[in-house]
Design a protein around this motif. Structure first.
Motif, PDB file in Angstrom:
ATOM      1  N   GLN A 116       0.832  -1.202   0.000  1.00  0.00           N
ATOM      2  CA  GLN A 116       0.000   0.000   0.000  1.00  0.00           C
ATOM      3  C   GLN A 116       0.867   1.251   0.000  1.00  0.00           C
ATOM      4  O   GLN A 116       0.555   2.238  -0.658  1.00  0.00           O
ATOM      5  CB  GLN A 116      -0.923  -0.009   1.220  1.00  0.00           C
ATOM      6  N   ALA A 119       2.462   1.334  -3.588  1.00  0.00           N
ATOM      7  CA  ALA A 119       1.532   1.722  -4.650  1.00  0.00           C
ATOM      8  C   ALA A 119       1.211   3.213  -4.555  1.00  0.00           C
ATOM      9  O   ALA A 119       1.217   3.925  -5.565  1.00  0.00           O
ATOM     10  CB  ALA A 119       0.251   0.904  -4.549  1.00  0.00           C
ATOM     11  N   ILE A 134      -4.426   6.842   2.440  1.00  0.00           N
ATOM     12  CA  ILE A 134      -4.266   5.407   2.185  1.00  0.00           C
ATOM     13  C   ILE A 134      -4.035   4.613   3.468  1.00  0.00           C
ATOM     14  O   ILE A 134      -4.736   3.640   3.741  1.00  0.00           O
ATOM     15  CB  ILE A 134      -3.087   5.151   1.209  1.00  0.00           C
ATOM     16  N   PRO A 137      -6.755   5.414   6.954  1.00  0.00           N
ATOM     17  CA  PRO A 137      -8.109   4.858   6.842  1.00  0.00           C
ATOM     18  C   PRO A 137      -8.141   3.341   7.025  1.00  0.00           C
ATOM     19  O   PRO A 137      -9.084   2.803   7.591  1.00  0.00           O
ATOM     20  CB  PRO A 137      -8.524   5.243   5.420  1.00  0.00           C
ATOM     21  N   GLN A 138      -7.095   2.663   6.563  1.00  0.00           N
ATOM     22  CA  GLN A 138      -7.054   1.212   6.735  1.00  0.00           C
ATOM     23  C   GLN A 138      -6.648   0.841   8.156  1.00  0.00           C
ATOM     24  O   GLN A 138      -7.175  -0.109   8.740  1.00  0.00           O
ATOM     25  CB  GLN A 138      -6.071   0.590   5.748  1.00  0.00           C
ATOM     26  N   ARG A 141      -9.463   1.104  10.709  1.00  0.00           N
ATOM     27  CA  ARG A 141     -10.370  -0.036  10.636  1.00  0.00           C
ATOM     28  C   ARG A 141      -9.824  -1.222  11.441  1.00  0.00           C
ATOM     29  O   ARG A 141     -10.552  -1.895  12.154  1.00  0.00           O
ATOM     30  CB  ARG A 141     -10.526  -0.433   9.163  1.00  0.00           C
ATOM     31  N   ALA A 215     -15.195  -6.726   6.095  1.00  0.00           N
ATOM     32  CA  ALA A 215     -14.870  -5.684   5.129  1.00  0.00           C
ATOM     33  C   ALA A 215     -13.415  -5.775   4.702  1.00  0.00           C
ATOM     34  O   ALA A 215     -12.999  -5.132   3.752  1.00  0.00           O
ATOM     35  CB  ALA A 215     -15.153  -4.316   5.740  1.00  0.00           C
ATOM     36  N   HIS A 216     -12.651  -6.574   5.411  1.00  0.00           N
ATOM     37  CA  HIS A 216     -11.205  -6.568   5.220  1.00  0.00           C
ATOM     38  C   HIS A 216     -10.703  -7.905   4.713  1.00  0.00           C
ATOM     39  O   HIS A 216      -9.529  -8.184   4.747  1.00  0.00           O
ATOM     40  CB  HIS A 216     -10.568  -6.292   6.586  1.00  0.00           C
ATOM     41  N   HIS A 219      -7.433  -9.200   2.298  1.00  0.00           N
ATOM     42  CA  HIS A 219      -6.322  -8.269   2.429  1.00  0.00           C
ATOM     43  C   HIS A 219      -5.274  -8.832   3.374  1.00  0.00           C
ATOM     44  O   HIS A 219      -5.588  -9.338   4.411  1.00  0.00           O
ATOM     45  CB  HIS A 219      -6.868  -6.926   2.909  1.00  0.00           C
TER      46      HIS A 219
ATOM     47  N   LEU B  90      -4.165  -2.737  -4.890  1.00  0.00           N
ATOM     48  CA  LEU B  90      -5.287  -1.794  -4.898  1.00  0.00           C
ATOM     49  C   LEU B  90      -5.564  -1.370  -3.463  1.00  0.00           C
ATOM     50  O   LEU B  90      -5.235  -2.087  -2.530  1.00  0.00           O
ATOM     51  CB  LEU B  90      -6.531  -2.447  -5.505  1.00  0.00           C
ATOM     52  N   PHE B  91      -6.182  -0.194  -3.315  1.00  0.00           N
ATOM     53  CA  PHE B  91      -6.509   0.279  -1.971  1.00  0.00           C
ATOM     54  C   PHE B  91      -7.837  -0.346  -1.554  1.00  0.00           C
ATOM     55  O   PHE B  91      -8.876  -0.010  -2.116  1.00  0.00           O
ATOM     56  CB  PHE B  91      -6.587   1.807  -1.958  1.00  0.00           C
ATOM     57  N   PRO B  92      -7.817  -1.256  -0.570  1.00  0.00           N
ATOM     58  CA  PRO B  92      -9.016  -2.052  -0.286  1.00  0.00           C
ATOM     59  C   PRO B  92     -10.158  -1.240   0.324  1.00  0.00           C
ATOM     60  O   PRO B  92     -11.296  -1.674   0.296  1.00  0.00           O
ATOM     61  CB  PRO B  92      -8.518  -3.110   0.711  1.00  0.00           C
ATOM     62  N   HIS B  93      -9.845  -0.053   0.869  1.00  0.00           N
ATOM     63  CA  HIS B  93     -10.899   0.729   1.523  1.00  0.00           C
ATOM     64  C   HIS B  93     -11.609   1.657   0.543  1.00  0.00           C
ATOM     65  O   HIS B  93     -12.541   2.350   0.922  1.00  0.00           O
ATOM     66  CB  HIS B  93     -10.316   1.526   2.682  1.00  0.00           C
ATOM     67  N   LEU B  94     -11.145   1.673  -0.702  1.00  0.00           N
ATOM     68  CA  LEU B  94     -11.781   2.535  -1.703  1.00  0.00           C
ATOM     69  C   LEU B  94     -12.432   1.679  -2.788  1.00  0.00           C
ATOM     70  O   LEU B  94     -11.993   0.564  -3.052  1.00  0.00           O
ATOM     71  CB  LEU B  94     -10.731   3.447  -2.363  1.00  0.00           C
TER      72      LEU B  94
END
Lengths: 219, 241
Positions: A116, A119, A134, A137-138, A141, A215-216, A219, B90-94
């Motif tokens: 992350q 990228a 980026i 926010p993750q 969570r 939701a995760h 990942h 990829l950004f998983p929260h978007l």
């Protein structure tokens, strides 16, 4: 000698429990704010700030909360500062919570995959932009369940402040016992009230964990 | 003038020298495939071009601008050179759309409407316009990688670096990603790709670079490199020994 009804006991304990709740809230919110500040020092780029945050955590995690309370209460008194029990209790618990919350949150920031960072960097984002859009926010969570879980520790931690004379639930239990000579009933109620405060918190931590994990999942 | 000039680049991780003096000039519109065994330094070279790794010696210039390790220069460079990763990232929260829009609005300060128009255009280009509101974990690997390509393209780079972009995909999903890359190549995008897809490299690339032990061992047009390898190492790599 007067008789105490069960309701008398419970009423007095519940009144004192308000202070347990207030102290928990102050510690958790104050600790959260201080912990956030420390977190940014810890994961930031200024090496002196990073070192400070690291030593701070080591200091507060490496000594018992009880010692911290004593030092806040008696230590400041040595310098002629008259510290009331509520202030010493609040101060020590805020500093203590901050150390633990920072460490929990740092783990959450670290838990965001390295890809992350790469990228977002490859798209031209700077450090603060990466953090804000980026990484955090993750991380937030991931952080919610352990943070809520830690709030249980804060509630239980407030019990220690009874030793420096802050009248919260535990201290009230001792006082009421001394008046009623019914330790089992009194401490039974004390335990029940703590449980009523803590159980919803740990339960919601579990629920949140399950929810946010969904939701995760990839990942 | 070369678009990307790599001159005597060296890179070491501790005592382990991974790149031992790489020279490579890439012309605008060229499609370069870098092949070689794992550990030969292919990916490291690619990551150096984008400044994800700092080089120990030598120089890298993109469109005339030197690659310097401070944030200002790095960001300027990364606006010119996009990168696509093996693990998509990829950004998983978007949402898919959010993934393609975020760097435009954050880095280029593009307005939201304009960024969305661009995002939809790029997603259409990779055939995923209808997935605008989906989240990355609802997509297949191939779709995720195509979103990653759209995300890079939305920044309008002059070159794209592709780091084994099909290696994490199930075999049946490889082609949909390669088709997109093939189209980009046909449109004249400059591409440098580390790949194990030899057939693709042969069909699409203008030059093939064979790396071995941190050096460019052989370089040339694909028909030459694949049909007439000069060194024993390349022959062995291609399975001809």
């Amino acid at each position: 000698m007067s008789d105490f009804s069960t309701w008398d006991i419970l009423r007095n304990l519940l009144l004192a429990a308000r202070w347990t709740v207030v102290l928990s809230l102050v510690s958790f919110i104050g600790g959260g704010l201080l912990g956030t500040l420390l977190l940014f020092m810890r994961i930031g780029k200024v090496s002196a700030a990073r070192a400070f945050a690291r030593y701070y955590v080591e200091l507060f995690q490496g000594t018992p909360l009880l010692m911290q309370l004593f030092l806040a209460f008696f230590g400041l008194g040595l310098f002629g500062v008259d510290v009331p029990a509520w202030l010493a209790a609040g101060l020590a618990l805020v500093c203590w919570s901050a150390a633990f919350l920072m460490e929990i949150w740092r783990g959450c920031v670290d838990a965001v995959a390295k890809g992350q960072w790469e990228a977002s960097a490859s798209l031209g984002m700077g450090y603060l932009q990466q953090m804000r859009h980026i990484i955090l926010p993750q991380a937030i969570r991931i952080a919610v369940p352990p943070t809520v879980g830690f709030s249980v520790q804060v509630v239980k931690g407030t019990a220690l402040t009874s030793i420096i004379g802050f009248v919260e639930l535990s201290k009230a239990g001792t006082i009421v016992t001394n008046a009623t000579f019914q330790p089992f009933t009194v401490y039974g109620f004390v335990a029940l009230i703590y449980f009523a405060l803590c159980w919803p918190l740990s339960k919601s931590a579990q629920v949140l964990e399950r929810k946010l994990n969904v939701a995760h999942r990839n990942h | 003038m070369s678009l990307i000039e790599i001159t005597e680049v060296r890179k070491a991780f501790g005592d382990n020298e991974v790149l031992k003096g790489i020279n490579l000039d890439v012309q605008p519109g060229e499609v370069i495939a870098i092949i070689g065994k794992s550990g030969s330094g292919k990916s490291t070279l690619l990551r150096c071009i984008n400044g994800l790794e700092t080089i120990n010696a030598g120089s890298i210039a993109v469109a005339g601008a030197q690659l310097l390790p401070d944030e200002l220069h790095l960001r300027a460079l990364r606006l010119k050179v996009g990168m696509i990763f093996q693990q998509f990232n990829l950004f998983p929260h978007l949402t898919v759309g959010g993934n393609v829009m975020v760097s435009q609005t954050v880095v280029k300060k593009t307005g939201k409407a304009e960024a969305e128009t661009m995002a939809r255009k790029m997603l259409d280009r990779v055939g995923l316009g209808h997935k605008f509101d989906a989240y990355p974990d609802e997509l297949s690997g191939g779709q995720q990688q195509r979103v990653a390509i759209a995300r890079a393209l939305a920044m309008e780079p002059i070159a794209l670096l592709c780091d084994e972009i099909t290696s994490a995909l199930d075999p049946e999903l490889v082609q949909e990603v390669l088709a997109v890359v093939r189209e980009l190549a046909a449109e004249g995008m400059t591409l440098i790709m580390v790949t194990h897809e030899m057939k693709f490299a042969r069909d699409v690339c203008s030059r093939v670079v064979f790396m071995h032990q941190g050096r460019v061992h052989e370089i040339g047009p694909p028909e030459e490199v694949f049909s007439n390898p000069q060194t024993a190492e390349l022959k062995q790599f291609l399975g001809m020994l």
